[in-house]
Design a protein around this motif. Sequence first.
Motif, PDB file in Angstrom:
ATOM      1  N   SER A  48     -38.861 -57.991  51.194  1.00 43.61           N
ATOM      2  CA  SER A  48     -39.826 -58.954  50.276  1.00 43.61           C
ATOM      3  C   SER A  48     -41.039 -59.251  50.050  1.00 43.61           C
ATOM      4  O   SER A  48     -41.050 -60.070  51.565  1.00 43.61           O
ATOM      5  N   ALA A  49     -42.032 -59.515  49.215  1.00 39.62           N
ATOM      6  CA  ALA A  49     -43.135 -60.902  49.403  1.00 39.62           C
ATOM      7  C   ALA A  49     -42.489 -62.399  49.654  1.00 39.62           C
ATOM      8  O   ALA A  49     -42.771 -62.581  50.736  1.00 39.62           O
ATOM      9  N   GLU A  50     -41.551 -62.801  48.956  1.00 41.58           N
ATOM     10  CA  GLU A  50     -41.125 -64.002  49.663  1.00 41.58           C
ATOM     11  C   GLU A  50     -40.415 -64.204  50.429  1.00 41.58           C
ATOM     12  O   GLU A  50     -40.600 -64.992  51.760  1.00 41.58           O
ATOM     13  N   THR A  52     -41.162 -62.457  53.507  1.00 46.89           N
ATOM     14  CA  THR A  52     -42.245 -62.513  54.602  1.00 46.89           C
ATOM     15  C   THR A  52     -43.102 -63.989  54.432  1.00 46.89           C
ATOM     16  O   THR A  52     -42.876 -64.313  55.601  1.00 46.89           O
ATOM     17  N   ARG A  68     -47.128 -57.116  59.922  1.00 50.44           N
ATOM     18  CA  ARG A  68     -47.120 -57.608  58.140  1.00 50.44           C
ATOM     19  C   ARG A  68     -46.920 -56.290  57.697  1.00 50.44           C
ATOM     20  O   ARG A  68     -46.307 -55.632  56.438  1.00 50.44           O
ATOM     21  N   GLU A  72     -43.549 -54.288  55.518  1.00 51.64           N
ATOM     22  CA  GLU A  72     -43.497 -54.507  53.930  1.00 51.64           C
ATOM     23  C   GLU A  72     -42.866 -52.280  54.021  1.00 51.64           C
ATOM     24  O   GLU A  72     -42.562 -51.959  52.011  1.00 51.64           O
TER      25      GLU A  72
END
Length: 673
Positions: A48-50, A52, A68, A72
């Motif tokens: 998740s973006a959080e 990462t 990165r 994803e």
Amino acid sequence: MTEETFDWRSFLTRWSEEWADAHADADDNRAGDEEPLRARWLGFEPASAERTAAMEAWVGQPLPPSYRAFLEVSDGWRHAGGFVWRLAGTEGARWHRDGAGVGRLDREFLDENSSPEQVMRAGMWDRALQLDVESDLVLVLLDPLDRDEAGEWAVYRHASWSGGPPTRYGSFRAFMAAMYREFHRLASGRTEGRFVNSTTRALDELVEQGRAEALRGGYERAEAALKEAAEFGRPRATEMLDQIRRLLGQTWSVGFGGLAADPRYTGDVVAVLAAEHIRSQRDQGSWEFVLRSASGEVRGAAAEILRQVAEQTFRYTAPGAFGRAVEHAREQARWGGTDEAWRTLLAGLPHWTPLGPDHLAPLGLLADPLLGPLVTPERGRELLAVPRGGYADDGPAGVVAPAGGSGSGSRCGSGCGCGGESGCDGLAWLAAEDRQGRHDGYRFVLVEGVAPDELPARFGADGDATALGAPMTRWEAQRQRFAGGVSSTYDDKAQAFVARAGAGWSVAFDTDPASFCAPRFESPAAADSHGTRAVVVWGVPAESHAAGDGLFHLSVAEDGEERYAYTVEGADIRRSGAIPPALDPDRFFARGEDAGPDHVIAEHVLPEQDDRRGDRRAERAALTAIAAEFGVALPRFALTEGRLHSFTTRSWTRPPGPGESYGELRWMAAGES
């Protein structure tokens, strides 16, 4: 391809499905492999973006773009190659802190000569981010300081059991691509041909394309195609790639795969491996390893080839027109015509036929004692550029050297009378420095109208007119000389190489002459000239001459009588007879007021007497004039790199007279005391 366009999902999906197919029935799967086998997916859920963002906050800077982008798609990975079983995602990574102490060892070896790459690597161990979670003693390290313009961090993979330095990859994506190739190599070897999918089929087609390109002469395209297929472990790729690499001069890690065990290729492949085995002085265990999968029949043939290569009696042969060209070229090389021999081989090469479907070139040439030295890396490129093996009618894909010279040869500018077509080197090259910056001394006898094999009858020691010795290189001759024998200050016998030296001339050439002693030197020109002409030349560089000055001697005889001669030692010129104006030493060596109007070296560029460059310039001019006067040339490549017959000459000095003393030096053979 940038990270914005690279399709991680497609790449990782293909990898996972191929891995699942390769391990479906494997009996060595690890505990926990049931899930990726069932799901046909080696990854996990996307990060998740959080998660990462949290990892970047912990790292203290943005993650490299390719890592990165990978997160994803999958937050971690299983089976990254064959030895990393679990790769970290947003969790599981940690700072390495040189936990294994490898960095300390790297730093101990740093000095003022260390490269920037070595310095970078030495500090990497303390600052790197460690991604391997489970592995077979393999570290996967991301270096935040070793980065490129796109922000990618270098990845270092280090296997403690490999014994070598870590392998560096420019980015995480490059690392993962390499691990995908490693998976393919291991799967191909383990499944013995049962590992088949769209990737392997495309690579096998690439192998076939590489083979065709190689035979057409497009060796660079062939090398690229075969290298890609070999990195994936595809059958036949390494076998053919090694043939190209070896002809380009690469000997390290060239084993020709399974071809050494295939009886179809024994005469070619095993001969080359035998030559490398002898050259590297490897033990019998290494030779047995080369033939580990060979049959008894192949082992027997290989033992005989190894013996022949060691004794320098191996002869490369081939059927048909190319085989006839090989025999003709060997005879040319035997007498110093190495450039002519090379052109003969190139002319016959379109008629060469492979011994089997994986054969790309006549490798056995490399093991032939006379023809092998001809195949320099430059000439290997020429050979590979010639269409052959049934593709000669397709037209050349590469560039073949013109008839006037090839490889190390060149068109002659010496005025020797060859017409510029023989690729000869005249005589002036004798005044040049070698690769190590040295200027060696030399002496030789030129005899007109006499074949090379007739020279021992004229100039042999004690009237010995027996057969010439087996061909050898100058280095082998020196080792033989120091392996046993006696040398004295009065008995100056030389081991002279014989070769053709231009139209109608032969030469006996000594590459390692003794010291020149003017009071006792006896030119062999008169004794060697009965019924013909003979020319003697002796050159000694200043750094090798006892007096500290360079020396140059010329003597010319005809029908048993010396016609003229001169000897130059520093500023002293001694002469006799009617020297032709073109050879007058004053034209080359005279200085100051002694230099006449025909002086060929301008006074304003002639250095002082102790300037060696000036001496060599004069020496080159004199040698060029001699070559033009008699129409002679010496085969540089044959004398410096090739193998030639040789014989022991009579002494170049007279015996000691009454009251004269002499010294004697004896070299002991191995085992003597």
